[in-house]
Design a protein around this motif. Structure first.
Motif, mmCIF file in Angstrom:
data_model
loop_
_atom_site.group_PDB
_atom_site.id
_atom_site.type_symbol
_atom_site.label_atom_id
_atom_site.label_comp_id
_atom_site.label_asym_id
_atom_site.label_seq_id
_atom_site.Cartn_x
_atom_site.Cartn_y
_atom_site.Cartn_z
ATOM 1 N N ALA A 158 32.755 105.003 58.155
ATOM 2 C CA ALA A 158 33.710 106.115 58.137
ATOM 3 C C ALA A 158 34.835 105.820 59.123
ATOM 4 O O ALA A 158 34.693 104.982 60.016
ATOM 5 C CB ALA A 158 33.005 107.421 58.523
ATOM 6 N N THR A 159 35.940 106.542 58.971
ATOM 7 C CA THR A 159 37.051 106.398 59.903
ATOM 8 C C THR A 159 36.663 106.914 61.276
ATOM 9 O O THR A 159 36.946 106.285 62.286
ATOM 10 C CB THR A 159 38.288 107.163 59.376
ATOM 11 O OG1 THR A 159 38.615 106.661 58.085
ATOM 12 C CG2 THR A 159 39.470 106.989 60.300
ATOM 13 N N GLN A 160 35.999 108.076 61.299
ATOM 14 C CA GLN A 160 35.550 108.643 62.568
ATOM 15 C C GLN A 160 34.466 109.686 62.323
ATOM 16 O O GLN A 160 34.268 110.140 61.211
ATOM 17 C CB GLN A 160 36.713 109.247 63.351
ATOM 18 C CG GLN A 160 37.422 110.396 62.656
ATOM 19 C CD GLN A 160 38.563 110.951 63.495
ATOM 20 O OE1 GLN A 160 38.442 111.092 64.697
ATOM 21 N NE2 GLN A 160 39.665 111.270 62.843
ATOM 22 N N LEU A 161 33.783 110.034 63.412
ATOM 23 C CA LEU A 161 32.766 111.075 63.400
ATOM 24 C C LEU A 161 33.241 112.214 64.277
ATOM 25 O O LEU A 161 34.002 112.000 65.221
ATOM 26 C CB LEU A 161 31.436 110.556 63.965
ATOM 27 C CG LEU A 161 30.820 109.333 63.310
ATOM 28 C CD1 LEU A 161 29.561 108.907 64.063
ATOM 29 C CD2 LEU A 161 30.503 109.616 61.854
ATOM 30 N N GLN B 118 34.607 111.214 58.538
ATOM 31 C CA GLN B 118 35.848 111.198 57.755
ATOM 32 C C GLN B 118 35.841 110.002 56.818
ATOM 33 O O GLN B 118 35.603 108.861 57.243
ATOM 34 C CB GLN B 118 37.054 111.141 58.686
ATOM 35 C CG GLN B 118 38.356 111.364 57.973
ATOM 36 C CD GLN B 118 39.517 111.439 58.940
ATOM 37 O OE1 GLN B 118 39.565 110.707 59.921
ATOM 38 N NE2 GLN B 118 40.459 112.316 58.659
ATOM 39 N N ARG B 119 36.106 110.271 55.543
ATOM 40 C CA ARG B 119 36.111 109.204 54.536
ATOM 41 C C ARG B 119 37.254 108.226 54.820
ATOM 42 O O ARG B 119 38.372 108.639 55.108
ATOM 43 C CB ARG B 119 36.243 109.792 53.137
ATOM 44 C CG ARG B 119 35.003 110.612 52.744
ATOM 45 C CD ARG B 119 35.091 111.149 51.338
ATOM 46 N NE ARG B 119 35.147 110.105 50.339
ATOM 47 C CZ ARG B 119 34.087 109.460 49.848
ATOM 48 N NH1 ARG B 119 32.887 109.723 50.305
ATOM 49 N NH2 ARG B 119 34.240 108.545 48.910
ATOM 50 N N PRO B 120 36.969 106.918 54.734
ATOM 51 C CA PRO B 120 37.965 105.907 55.090
ATOM 52 C C PRO B 120 39.023 105.689 54.012
ATOM 53 O O PRO B 120 38.799 106.043 52.844
ATOM 54 C CB PRO B 120 37.126 104.645 55.288
ATOM 55 C CG PRO B 120 35.960 104.837 54.384
ATOM 56 C CD PRO B 120 35.682 106.326 54.385
ATOM 57 N N PRO B 121 40.163 105.100 54.392
ATOM 58 C CA PRO B 121 41.186 104.747 53.404
ATOM 59 C C PRO B 121 40.597 103.806 52.349
ATOM 60 O O PRO B 121 39.688 103.023 52.631
ATOM 61 C CB PRO B 121 42.252 104.017 54.232
ATOM 62 C CG PRO B 121 42.005 104.435 55.642
ATOM 63 C CD PRO B 121 40.541 104.725 55.751
#
Length: 145
Positions: A108-111, A29-32
């Motif tokens: 990334a925010t998460q995988l 997930q692409r980060p802020p």
């Protein structure tokens, strides 16, 4: 059709579909603060001048996920072109079933691991969507889509 003189510069980007033993694919997930923040994408990044695409991908995957992939384990897969404001994107997706280490979200925010059919339910950047459709053909070749 644009002439050679007016064509936009090409942005060459590589990404990987890491595929586990259950045919699940890793996405991040692409980060802020980044463009398209919150969207899910295949891990990867830009090819630097002088790099081969597979070489760039091995570097990017180590930087982003902390896992090592051998260039010989990267199978060329589908690609997509996408017009951007100031450039033309060429995104090459590689498929990989062998790597060393456990993926960690360094940038990334998460995988998350998903079946190819589940990937179609995720919010993804426009360039990644046709890649998912092509992955369905590769991973589910005998099923109607």
């Amino acid at each position: 059709m644009q002439s050679v003189m007016t064509q936009k510069p090409l942005l060459l980007v590589v990404a990987v579909a890491l595929i586990d033993g259950d045919d699940r694919i890793l996405v991040q997930q692409r980060p802020p603060g980044k463009s398209m923040a919150g969207l899910w994408e295949f891990p990867g990044g830009k090819v630097e001048p002088g790099e081969r695409p597979s070489e760039a991908l091995a570097r990017e995957i180590f930087e982003e996920l902390g896992v090592q992939v051998s260039e010989s384990d990267l199978l060329p897969g589908p690609f997509v072109t996408e017009p951007l404001e100031d450039r033309s994107l060429l995104l090459l997706l590689f498929l990989c079933r062998e790597w060393q280490g456990l993926p960690v979200a360094h940038h990334a925010t998460q995988l998350s691991w998903h079946s190819v059919s589940e990937l179609g339910q995720l919010a993804m950047p426009p360039a990644d969507i046709p890649l998912v459709e092509n992955l369905k053909r590769f991973l589910q070749p005998n099923q109607l889509i």
